[in-house]
Design a protein around this motif. Structure first.
Motif, PDB file in Angstrom:
ATOM      1  N   PRO A  73       0.810  -1.213   0.000  1.00 50.04           N
ATOM      2  CA  PRO A  73       0.000   0.000   0.000  1.00 50.04           C
ATOM      3  C   PRO A  73       0.847   1.269   0.000  1.00 50.04           C
ATOM      4  O   PRO A  73       0.472   2.259  -0.619  1.00 50.04           O
ATOM      5  N   VAL A  74       2.048   1.215   0.673  1.00 50.44           N
ATOM      6  CA  VAL A  74       2.885   2.418   0.744  1.00 50.44           C
ATOM      7  C   VAL A  74       3.336   2.824  -0.656  1.00 50.44           C
ATOM      8  O   VAL A  74       3.176   3.962  -1.072  1.00 50.44           O
ATOM      9  N   ALA A  75       3.875   1.844  -1.363  1.00 52.48           N
ATOM     10  CA  ALA A  75       4.357   2.113  -2.714  1.00 52.48           C
ATOM     11  C   ALA A  75       3.220   2.642  -3.577  1.00 52.48           C
ATOM     12  O   ALA A  75       3.384   3.589  -4.350  1.00 52.48           O
ATOM     13  N   ASN A  76       2.065   2.021  -3.454  1.00 52.00           N
ATOM     14  CA  ASN A  76       0.913   2.442  -4.240  1.00 52.00           C
ATOM     15  C   ASN A  76       0.547   3.892  -3.949  1.00 52.00           C
ATOM     16  O   ASN A  76       0.276   4.666  -4.860  1.00 52.00           O
ATOM     17  N   ASP A  77       0.576   4.235  -2.676  1.00 52.26           N
ATOM     18  CA  ASP A  77       0.199   5.594  -2.306  1.00 52.26           C
ATOM     19  C   ASP A  77       1.173   6.622  -2.872  1.00 52.26           C
ATOM     20  O   ASP A  77       0.785   7.637  -3.408  1.00 52.26           O
ATOM     21  N   GLU A  78       2.482   6.284  -2.729  1.00 52.39           N
ATOM     22  CA  GLU A  78       3.503   7.195  -3.254  1.00 52.39           C
ATOM     23  C   GLU A  78       3.297   7.400  -4.749  1.00 52.39           C
ATOM     24  O   GLU A  78       3.341   8.524  -5.259  1.00 52.39           O
ATOM     25  N   TYR A  79       3.081   6.276  -5.397  1.00 47.53           N
ATOM     26  CA  TYR A  79       2.918   6.317  -6.854  1.00 47.53           C
ATOM     27  C   TYR A  79       1.686   7.122  -7.220  1.00 47.53           C
ATOM     28  O   TYR A  79       1.708   7.953  -8.128  1.00 47.53           O
ATOM     29  N   ALA A  80       0.614   6.905  -6.460  1.00 46.73           N
ATOM     30  CA  ALA A  80      -0.629   7.613  -6.721  1.00 46.73           C
ATOM     31  C   ALA A  80      -0.440   9.111  -6.550  1.00 46.73           C
ATOM     32  O   ALA A  80      -0.920   9.904  -7.358  1.00 46.73           O
ATOM     33  N   LYS A  81       0.333   9.468  -5.509  1.00 40.86           N
ATOM     34  CA  LYS A  81       0.572  10.898  -5.299  1.00 40.86           C
ATOM     35  C   LYS A  81       1.345  11.499  -6.461  1.00 40.86           C
ATOM     36  O   LYS A  81       1.047  12.568  -6.959  1.00 40.86           O
ATOM     37  N   LEU A  82       2.375  10.751  -6.861  1.00 43.15           N
ATOM     38  CA  LEU A  82       3.170  11.195  -8.000  1.00 43.15           C
ATOM     39  C   LEU A  82       2.305  11.426  -9.228  1.00 43.15           C
ATOM     40  O   LEU A  82       2.511  12.343 -10.006  1.00 43.15           O
ATOM     41  N   MET A  83       1.346  10.494  -9.410  1.00 43.33           N
ATOM     42  CA  MET A  83       0.490  10.581 -10.586  1.00 43.33           C
ATOM     43  C   MET A  83      -0.643  11.580 -10.358  1.00 43.33           C
ATOM     44  O   MET A  83      -1.476  11.769 -11.229  1.00 43.33           O
ATOM     45  N   GLY A  84      -0.700  12.153  -9.206  1.00 45.40           N
ATOM     46  CA  GLY A  84      -1.733  13.135  -8.909  1.00 45.40           C
ATOM     47  C   GLY A  84      -3.107  12.520  -8.760  1.00 45.40           C
ATOM     48  O   GLY A  84      -4.123  13.130  -9.065  1.00 45.40           O
ATOM     49  N   LYS A  85      -3.115  11.296  -8.287  1.00 47.40           N
ATOM     50  CA  LYS A  85      -4.409  10.647  -8.112  1.00 47.40           C
ATOM     51  C   LYS A  85      -4.509  10.137  -6.686  1.00 47.40           C
ATOM     52  O   LYS A  85      -3.494   9.942  -6.015  1.00 47.40           O
ATOM     53  N   SER A  86      -5.718   9.891  -6.245  1.00 42.27           N
ATOM     54  CA  SER A  86      -5.891   9.256  -4.949  1.00 42.27           C
ATOM     55  C   SER A  86      -5.699   7.761  -5.099  1.00 42.27           C
ATOM     56  O   SER A  86      -5.866   7.216  -6.194  1.00 42.27           O
ATOM     57  N   SER A  87      -5.330   7.094  -4.004  1.00 42.91           N
ATOM     58  CA  SER A  87      -5.057   5.662  -4.084  1.00 42.91           C
ATOM     59  C   SER A  87      -6.304   4.876  -4.460  1.00 42.91           C
ATOM     60  O   SER A  87      -6.203   3.803  -5.035  1.00 42.91           O
ATOM     61  N   ALA A  88      -7.478   5.400  -4.154  1.00 38.20           N
ATOM     62  CA  ALA A  88      -8.702   4.661  -4.481  1.00 38.20           C
ATOM     63  C   ALA A  88      -8.870   4.534  -5.986  1.00 38.20           C
ATOM     64  O   ALA A  88      -9.222   3.472  -6.508  1.00 38.20           O
ATOM     65  N   VAL A  89      -8.572   5.617  -6.713  1.00 35.71           N
ATOM     66  CA  VAL A  89      -8.710   5.579  -8.168  1.00 35.71           C
ATOM     67  C   VAL A  89      -7.597   4.729  -8.782  1.00 35.71           C
ATOM     68  O   VAL A  89      -7.826   3.949  -9.683  1.00 35.71           O
ATOM     69  N   ALA A  90      -6.378   4.900  -8.220  1.00 29.58           N
ATOM     70  CA  ALA A  90      -5.237   4.156  -8.755  1.00 29.58           C
ATOM     71  C   ALA A  90      -5.490   2.663  -8.736  1.00 29.58           C
ATOM     72  O   ALA A  90      -5.061   1.944  -9.624  1.00 29.58           O
ATOM     73  N   LYS A  91      -6.205   2.198  -7.722  1.00 29.72           N
ATOM     74  CA  LYS A  91      -6.435   0.775  -7.584  1.00 29.72           C
ATOM     75  C   LYS A  91      -7.170   0.197  -8.799  1.00 29.72           C
ATOM     76  O   LYS A  91      -6.876  -0.878  -9.276  1.00 29.72           O
ATOM     77  N   SER A  92      -8.093   0.975  -9.331  1.00 30.26           N
ATOM     78  CA  SER A  92      -8.853   0.462 -10.476  1.00 30.26           C
ATOM     79  C   SER A  92      -7.982   0.378 -11.729  1.00 30.26           C
ATOM     80  O   SER A  92      -8.325  -0.287 -12.682  1.00 30.26           O
ATOM     81  N   ASP A  93      -6.819   1.043 -11.725  1.00 25.42           N
ATOM     82  CA  ASP A  93      -5.927   0.948 -12.871  1.00 25.42           C
ATOM     83  C   ASP A  93      -4.920  -0.188 -12.745  1.00 25.42           C
ATOM     84  O   ASP A  93      -4.138  -0.429 -13.649  1.00 25.42           O
ATOM     85  N   GLY A  94      -4.920  -0.887 -11.639  1.00 30.27           N
ATOM     86  CA  GLY A  94      -4.025  -2.039 -11.474  1.00 30.27           C
ATOM     87  C   GLY A  94      -4.591  -3.249 -12.173  1.00 30.27           C
ATOM     88  O   GLY A  94      -5.314  -3.133 -13.157  1.00 30.27           O
ATOM     89  N   LEU A  95      -4.260  -4.423 -11.674  1.00 30.30           N
ATOM     90  CA  LEU A  95      -4.815  -5.629 -12.292  1.00 30.30           C
ATOM     91  C   LEU A  95      -6.325  -5.620 -12.125  1.00 30.30           C
ATOM     92  O   LEU A  95      -6.826  -5.405 -11.018  1.00 30.30           O
ATOM     93  N   PRO A  96      -7.053  -5.821 -13.219  1.00 28.55           N
ATOM     94  CA  PRO A  96      -8.508  -5.667 -13.153  1.00 28.55           C
ATOM     95  C   PRO A  96      -9.169  -6.859 -12.486  1.00 28.55           C
ATOM     96  O   PRO A  96      -8.615  -7.959 -12.459  1.00 28.55           O
ATOM     97  N   THR A  97     -10.360  -6.599 -11.977  1.00 31.36           N
ATOM     98  CA  THR A  97     -11.159  -7.729 -11.497  1.00 31.36           C
ATOM     99  C   THR A  97     -11.828  -8.376 -12.699  1.00 31.36           C
ATOM    100  O   THR A  97     -11.804  -7.830 -13.808  1.00 31.36           O
ATOM    101  N   LEU A  98     -12.432  -9.529 -12.468  1.00 34.19           N
ATOM    102  CA  LEU A  98     -13.054 -10.265 -13.573  1.00 34.19           C
ATOM    103  C   LEU A  98     -14.140  -9.441 -14.238  1.00 34.19           C
ATOM    104  O   LEU A  98     -14.258  -9.420 -15.464  1.00 34.19           O
ATOM    105  N   SER A  99     -14.920  -8.711 -13.425  1.00 28.90           N
ATOM    106  CA  SER A  99     -16.038  -7.974 -14.016  1.00 28.90           C
ATOM    107  C   SER A  99     -15.525  -6.805 -14.846  1.00 28.90           C
ATOM    108  O   SER A  99     -16.032  -6.518 -15.935  1.00 28.90           O
ATOM    109  N   GLN A 100     -14.445  -6.152 -14.368  1.00 35.79           N
ATOM    110  CA  GLN A 100     -13.850  -5.071 -15.166  1.00 35.79           C
ATOM    111  C   GLN A 100     -13.331  -5.616 -16.494  1.00 35.79           C
ATOM    112  O   GLN A 100     -13.498  -5.010 -17.560  1.00 35.79           O
ATOM    113  N   MET A 101     -12.706  -6.773 -16.415  1.00 35.51           N
ATOM    114  CA  MET A 101     -12.164  -7.416 -17.612  1.00 35.51           C
ATOM    115  C   MET A 101     -13.284  -7.699 -18.603  1.00 35.51           C
ATOM    116  O   MET A 101     -13.180  -7.406 -19.799  1.00 35.51           O
ATOM    117  N   GLY A 102     -14.379  -8.242 -18.065  1.00 36.69           N
ATOM    118  CA  GLY A 102     -15.519  -8.578 -18.913  1.00 36.69           C
ATOM    119  C   GLY A 102     -16.067  -7.342 -19.611  1.00 36.69           C
ATOM    120  O   GLY A 102     -16.313  -7.357 -20.820  1.00 36.69           O
TER     121      GLY A 102
END
Lengths: 284, 324
Positions: free
Chosen positions: A39-68
């Protein structure tokens, strides 16, 4: 017949089971409660990208429904064109197939006549063998700078890379197939005073066709492997460029979709060649 | 028969291979002289390694001899040609063509100006002649060994050659099939008055088919030991053959040659050309009634010489692996 059918059915059931297990693992691994990576790395990265960690999560590996959803989205509009960086997946695929087709066709036009010549003449075979042995193991992408420099056109360079990678298996298999045409068939043609053209097209070509098609099938497999890498380098259009572009967009969902598509298209191409091989193969 | 009216004339044929290292050059056969009249059926018999197939290939024009010449119809044979039809040992059919395709491949080579319909009609006639009517559209893989060999024969006959060369055409067939095809070959050859040169390992087959039988001594340095004139009536069949007393005399003569004399001649114990004559001796053992009767015991129920050949190979291991 009955037992063979039941074997097919059982194999199919097992395949479905394996698929279900894989999808299950995917589902568990991408559950929102357990985000991938620290989570730490994700947060840092999210800050760098100017996004909140909640949004960044949806850009990671997708869930099955997102994939569908992504699959449905791409397949429902495969041919839209909204400018250079936003084209439908069908258009990207068509660009890749056109490049592969062009380079491959050029390779066929060179490799099969040259392979015939090498197979027919031990002299030419020995003379060209050192060149083939040295050129064959070179990664096709290593040619890219030379191609870009001499051709000065990225699209044509892509085609050249496909040409250079698909020529070798075809050339070697054609030469081998032609050289190993059975002597008795050639003797039959000799006693019948068959003209060289008829001998080439009615005896040698059909006799060597299974070997030649094996080479063509291997070449097509390699060409399809290489096109993705080549398009990542030259950019612009194509399924390889799409993968690289979506990686830059951090859309792993699109990347995964493209990977699946590359696999399916590669399989279809291979099946087509397998079918052609079956047609020309003779039994004794 | 004098050499002048011979249809095919073979003069001083020899096949030598250059020496390996310090050894002497290997002579497979030498001094092979014989001739064949028009319409004659000649068989050649000899052990493996005596160069029979090479002689046939030279007649076909597929191989060049080290020495000697072959003349056919007054002209020298310089290469393969359509006037000589060849039936190969392993049928040599193209497996991607149908029966009709294989035969028409030959027919189209012979008469390129013919229309498709005419070619097909001609092919069907010859396919029917070898008893394969109805199998025209089958691939060789769908045919039995005997049927494949028949297609090979139909292909050779269909170009209506001046001479037919058969390289052990029935070697790979079972005895029953062989008999049936032999009968057919006899029928076709008598009907068409075809000139035939054939290699065989089967003594009975040679007696049934051949007008004259050329006997080769063992190789290396093989040569024609003698030529046996077949004095059995020309209308002989497989059924009547063994009732003729001449049959056993000829057969014993041939078997005796293969088991015993072919080796002696090679070793120089017996010189068939001692009389300084051109060409080999011609004999007619069928007419020789003074032959001792106990020799008939050599004739066994099986006509195959292969077991005998193996027996000969034990005492002579140098040539046991001799290739055709």
């Amino acid at each position: 017949m009955n037992s063979k059918l039941s074997l097919n059915v059982r194999a199919g059931l097992l395949s479905l089971l394996i698929l279900a297990v894989l999808l299950g693992i995917w589902h568990v691994a991408t559950m929102p409660a357990a985000p991938a990576g620290g989570p730490v790395a994700n947060d840092e990265y999210a800050k760098l990208m100017g996004k909140s960690s909640a949004v960044a999560k949806s850009d990671g590996l997708p869930t099955l429904s997102q994939m569908g959803e992504t699959v449905v989205k791409h397949l429902s509009a495969p041919f839209y064109d909204n400018g250079p960086n936003d084209k439908g997946i069908g258009i990207q695929l068509a660009h890749s197939l056109a490049r592969v087709g062009g380079g491959y066709l050029l390779a066929v036009l060179v490799a099969i006549p040259l392979g015939f010549l090498i197979g027919m003449s031990p002299l030419v075979y020995r003379a060209l063998d050192p060149f083939i042995q040295v050129l064959k193991p070179i990664s096709p992408l290593a040619w890219m700078p030379i191609a870009l420099y001499t051709i000065k056109d990225s699209a044509a360079s892509g085609i050249f890379v496909i040409f250079i990678c698909s020529i070798w298996p075809m050339l070697i298999n054609t030469a081998f197939g032609v050289a190993s045409v059975r002597k008795e068939w050639l003797n039959v043609s000799r006693t019948l005073e068959v003209s060289p053209w008829r001998k080439a097209f009615e005896v040698i070509l059909p006799a060597a066709a299974p070997t030649i098609l094996t080479g063509m099938r291997i070449s097509m497999g390699i060409a399809w492997l290489v096109i993705v890498a080549a398009e990542m380098l030259v950019g612009g259009t194509g399924i390889g460029y799409f993968v690289w572009n979506e990686w830059n967009n951090l859309s792993l969902t699109n990347v995964i979709f493209a990977i699946l598509l590359i696999g399916v298209v590669g399989m279809l191409l291979d099946l087509a060649f397998a079918q052609a091989q079956r047609i020309v193969t003779w039994r004794e | 028969m004098s050499a002048a009216d011979a249809f095919l004339r073979v003069e001083g044929l020899a096949q030598r291979f250059p020496a390996q290292g310090r050894g002497e050059p290997l002579t497979v056969f030498e001094g092979v002289d014989f001739s064949i009249a028009k319409g004659e059926f000649v068989c050649i018999i000899g052990h493996s390694g005596c160069g029979k197939t090479t002689i046939l290939n030279v007649l076909a024009g597929l191989e060049k001899p080290t020495e000697g010449f072959v003349f056919m119809d007054g002209r020298e044979v310089a290469g393969p040609g359509l006037e000589r039809g060849v039936v190969f040992q392993g049928h040599a059919l193209m497996p991607w063509m149908t029966v009709l395709g294989n035969v028409s491949f030959a027919v189209r080579s012979r008469w390129p100006e013919w229309s498709r319909a005419k070619v097909e009609e001609h092919c069907r006639k010859f396919i029917a002649m070898v008893g394969l009517a109805g199998a025209e559209h089958k691939k060789p893989s769908q045919l039995s060994g005997g049927m494949k060999q028949r297609v090979g024969i139909a292909r050779a006959f269909a170009i209506e050659p001046k001479m037919l060369l058969l390289d052990e055409p029935f070697g790979a067939l079972d005895a029953l099939t062989r008999g049936v095809i032999q009968d057919e070959l006899v029928k076709i050859c008598r009907a068409t008055q075809q000139t035939v040169f054939m290699i065989t390992h089967d003594v009975d087959e040679a007696i049934l088919l051949a007008d004259r039988i050329v006997l080769m001594s063992n190789g290396p340095r093989a040569r024609i030991a003698e030529i046996v004139r077949n004095t059995l009536p020309p209308d002989r069949t497989r059924l009547t053959l063994h009732h003729d007393p001449q049959f056993y005399r000829i057969r014993n003569h041939l078997v005796d040659f293969l088991v015993h004399r072919s080796k002696l001649i090679q070793q120089g114990a017996v010189d068939p050309s001692a009389g300084e004559r051109r060409g080999p001796i011609e004999v007619s053992p069928g007419l020789d009634e003074t032959e001792p009767s106990e020799q008939t015991t050599v004739a066994s129920s099986s006509a195959e010489i292969l077991p005998l050949q193996r027996r000969a190979a034990v005492s002579q291991p140098r040539f046991s692996t001799g290739a055709h």
